[in-house]
Write an enzyme that holds these catalytic residues in place. Sequence first.
Site, PDB file in Angstrom:
ATOM      1  N   ASP A   1      -2.165   8.189  -0.687  1.00  0.00           N
ATOM      2  CA  ASP A   1      -0.967   8.907  -0.259  1.00  0.00           C
ATOM      3  C   ASP A   1      -0.206   8.192   0.843  1.00  0.00           C
ATOM      4  O   ASP A   1       0.919   8.542   1.153  1.00  0.00           O
ATOM      5  CB  ASP A   1      -1.326  10.323   0.212  1.00  0.00           C
ATOM      6  CG  ASP A   1      -2.368  10.313   1.330  1.00  0.00           C
ATOM      7  OD1 ASP A   1      -2.788   9.212   1.756  1.00  0.00           O
ATOM      8  OD2 ASP A   1      -2.770  11.406   1.770  1.00  0.00           O
TER       9      ASP A   1
ATOM     10  N   ASP B   1      -2.064   2.610   1.159  1.00  0.00           N
ATOM     11  CA  ASP B   1      -2.634   2.669  -0.191  1.00  0.00           C
ATOM     12  C   ASP B   1      -1.787   1.952  -1.234  1.00  0.00           C
ATOM     13  O   ASP B   1      -2.248   1.720  -2.354  1.00  0.00           O
ATOM     14  CB  ASP B   1      -2.806   4.135  -0.623  1.00  0.00           C
ATOM     15  CG  ASP B   1      -3.740   4.897   0.287  1.00  0.00           C
ATOM     16  OD1 ASP B   1      -4.781   4.329   0.652  1.00  0.00           O
ATOM     17  OD2 ASP B   1      -3.442   6.052   0.627  1.00  0.00           O
TER      18      ASP B   1
ATOM     19  N   ASP C   1      -9.316   8.996  -2.867  1.00  0.00           N
ATOM     20  CA  ASP C   1      -9.239   9.230  -1.433  1.00  0.00           C
ATOM     21  C   ASP C   1      -9.972  10.535  -1.114  1.00  0.00           C
ATOM     22  O   ASP C   1     -10.221  11.346  -2.011  1.00  0.00           O
ATOM     23  CB  ASP C   1      -7.772   9.327  -1.018  1.00  0.00           C
ATOM     24  CG  ASP C   1      -7.587   9.283   0.490  1.00  0.00           C
ATOM     25  OD1 ASP C   1      -8.528   8.872   1.193  1.00  0.00           O
ATOM     26  OD2 ASP C   1      -6.508   9.667   0.953  1.00  0.00           O
TER      27      ASP C   1
END
Length: 895
Positions: free
Chosen positions: A731, A735, A348
């Site tokens: 997070d 996800d 990410d």
Amino acid sequence: MEDAHAKTIAEVFAQLRANPGEGLSSREVKRRRKIWGTNELPCRPKKPFWKLILKQFDDLLVKILIAAAVISFFLGVANDEGSYALVEPGVILIILVANASVGVLTETNAAKAIEELGSYQADVATILRDGNLGVFPSAELVPGDVVELAVGDRIPADVRLWNMKGSSFRVDQALLTGESDSVLKSVEVISTVRAVLQDKTCMAYSGTVVTAGRARGVVVGTGMRTAIGKIQDAMSSVDNTDDTTPLKRKLDEFGTVLSKLIAVICGLVWIVNIGHFSDPAHGGMLRGAVHYLKIAVALAVAAIPEGLPAVVTTCLALGTRKMAKQNAIVRTLSAVETLGCTSVICSDKTGTVTTNIMTVSRVCVVNSVEISVENQSSPANYLTEYKVAGNSYAPDGKILEILTDKPVDRPANLASLLHFAICSSLCNESSLSYDRTTGSFKKIGESTEVALRVLAEKIGLPGFDNMTRALTHLDMEERATYCATYWRGQFERVCTVEFDRDRKMMSVLAKRKGQSILFTKGSPEAIMRRCTQVLTNSKGVAEPITSQLREILMEKYQTYARKSLRVLALAMRPLISEQDCACVEDEDGLTLLGFCGMVDPPRPEVKKAVDVCRGAGIRVVMVTGDNKLTAEAVANHVGLDDVMGGGSHPTTSILARKMTAEAAAAGLPMTGILFPPKKSCTGQDFDKMDLQAQNDAALSMSVFSRVEPQHKTRLVELLKAHGQVVAMTGDGVNDAPALRRADIGIAMGSGTAVAKHAADIVLADDNFASIVTAVAEGRAIFNNTKQFVRYMVSSNIGEVVCIFIAAALGMPETLCPVQLLWVNLVTDGLPATALGFNKPEQDIMQRRPRQPDEPIVDRWLLMRYIAVGAYVGLAHCCFSLFSCLFCFLRFQDST
């Protein structure tokens, strides 16, 4: 309704058969609830505890040991051995139960991720029914219900917005999209039917939170038909797949081969000794057969390294302790080893590659309007640029003039910077606080406003109050808001003109000593159109903006935009003293103070970590919900475009000149940074590709931006289909499916509970560099694992050879099963565990990842261990034979 964002309000209400003024009737709600069910995420039935226990025994070597224990028990009973018949099977079962306990605990923890999704659902909702607003349980919502949303509300279902009650309506949807800022919503139709969640600005999603404004909307999705419901469905489908780790696969393959060898050798031992069944020493044919069957059981126990699961678990547990010191908290023991063969890291952006702290890095103000003719060609003569140091919320960064690269002694003594700080403080609803427990500054409010708040603190105060000693000697808690408190004391905030989508600005009317002043912040284009004057540093007064200066300012703004900085302009306007309120019309005739560029800066250690990954043969891919230009700028900064490993992309400079020339010839501004061709794509681009193109993109792209949860999961599936071992970071709730699907799911310590429970590893410091450190530790652990597996296998081969030769020669059994268990668990287990403490080799991150199908013991090593084992086994047999002869000759005359 999947396409509510692409339909007009009238079309949505017509399709749902709902009335925007009256809502649904109670009778209609009951009818629809029978069709659509309740607005809840169903809890899937938990796997029974007894099934979890049985699953731990579904292993070939374990089944052989259970069979050996059962046979040993019945043989002991048949031989009238009494309580001794329970010793051997009892020891075997104790070992098996201990190993199964670890597996049960691991699976119990993994089941919590889906349960956490329920905590993001709203408990109640304000609903319009039968023409009246009321508060109802959110579970009673049905498609077509009209709901009212206000600040602080958790949105109860997927809603199509249709009526804004105020100038703006903002929603924090980070848990679904990963966006760092709250999103400004509208009621306008989105023309793209297959738009990603981030672009559906007329939609509000279940579980997200309203941060500003009030609005009404109509429910278009409930329960499992919401965006968060689809995530739960995706997680459930991932849980139904059987993805074993590379080490587990190798141990299973090793067990299969070993079990076949055991069956062959045990059969041979029994067959070879058929002629010895009638030996008088056994007391009969049947007893002779039972005796050699016990030897075959002992042979099975000898061949199976019972201590292997315990030693592997111990070694992995040691690895978790080492990784915890590196801020990587391991939730699944097998993840420690799997990291060692990771070939792709899908990371990410926000908070992992970047700091997730929006900071002002550039400030541009006007130095002078009047420039001599010979100096008019250079923008530097008109403008003064400052670089703002620091990439945290701490108010202690220096202000450096870019032209000289020297720090400004007292920034607040410069007119433009002083008024910039005042405007940043007053046009601001955020605040800073100091947390003594963590020793860090924390934010409250929007990221952009916090960045301006920190900038105002760094600029400081004019005169004596701006002396360095005066500010640095303050207590940290007082220093966090010292300048903001000072300016709030100097100016009385009278009223606010809220931000809206059309004006792209907001204003605050403040009074000081009877003078009313309007302070404004907003987009540079909108502010510049309304400015007639500019505050200059040289004279400290407002001077008229010339057309040439306006062009220079817009060019500088475009330069900041090309660097993917988020740019804000600040302005002010004195009003008549008696004015106690402000309106949109007052925002004309402004005086420009300057503009600033903000950025969520990349972590300084990430670039080096990416280089280490490249040297270790690990590909790094950035997968983010943020926009394409920002993602590419960050990727460019940390070196993800460096495909050759030795500098910038080979075609970058040529393309840069070509694209800049083409844009200039067409009269177009360059509004983005350059990124290597065919290295970046958006979620929409990915959806439009055919299967072959998606495979090519998965194997070649460095940046995937504006992605949704299904894109991340699909990317992982494509990579795994090509034999890659994938680590995925995340997070948010969005996800979780990809974290489950990946070989290694890595959640951020600051992330949601759903992401943490779905992951195998949690990063306490949210830092990409910690992943690389963990990979190195994983490689070292696998190397140690291979060492002690080979050690134990070579030892067990010696035991098998010893028993086999003794049985073939008709000698008495040299080792009984209990003795073999003691040797395998204690004599071999402790030295094998010690091998787990070996330090990693220095060049461990300069080698390519091992192949997932690489065997723990290859053919050459197996032949080598058979030779060594044969030597050890033969030596043991010789020693046993010598002992028997010595005892026989020495004590043949004794009773």
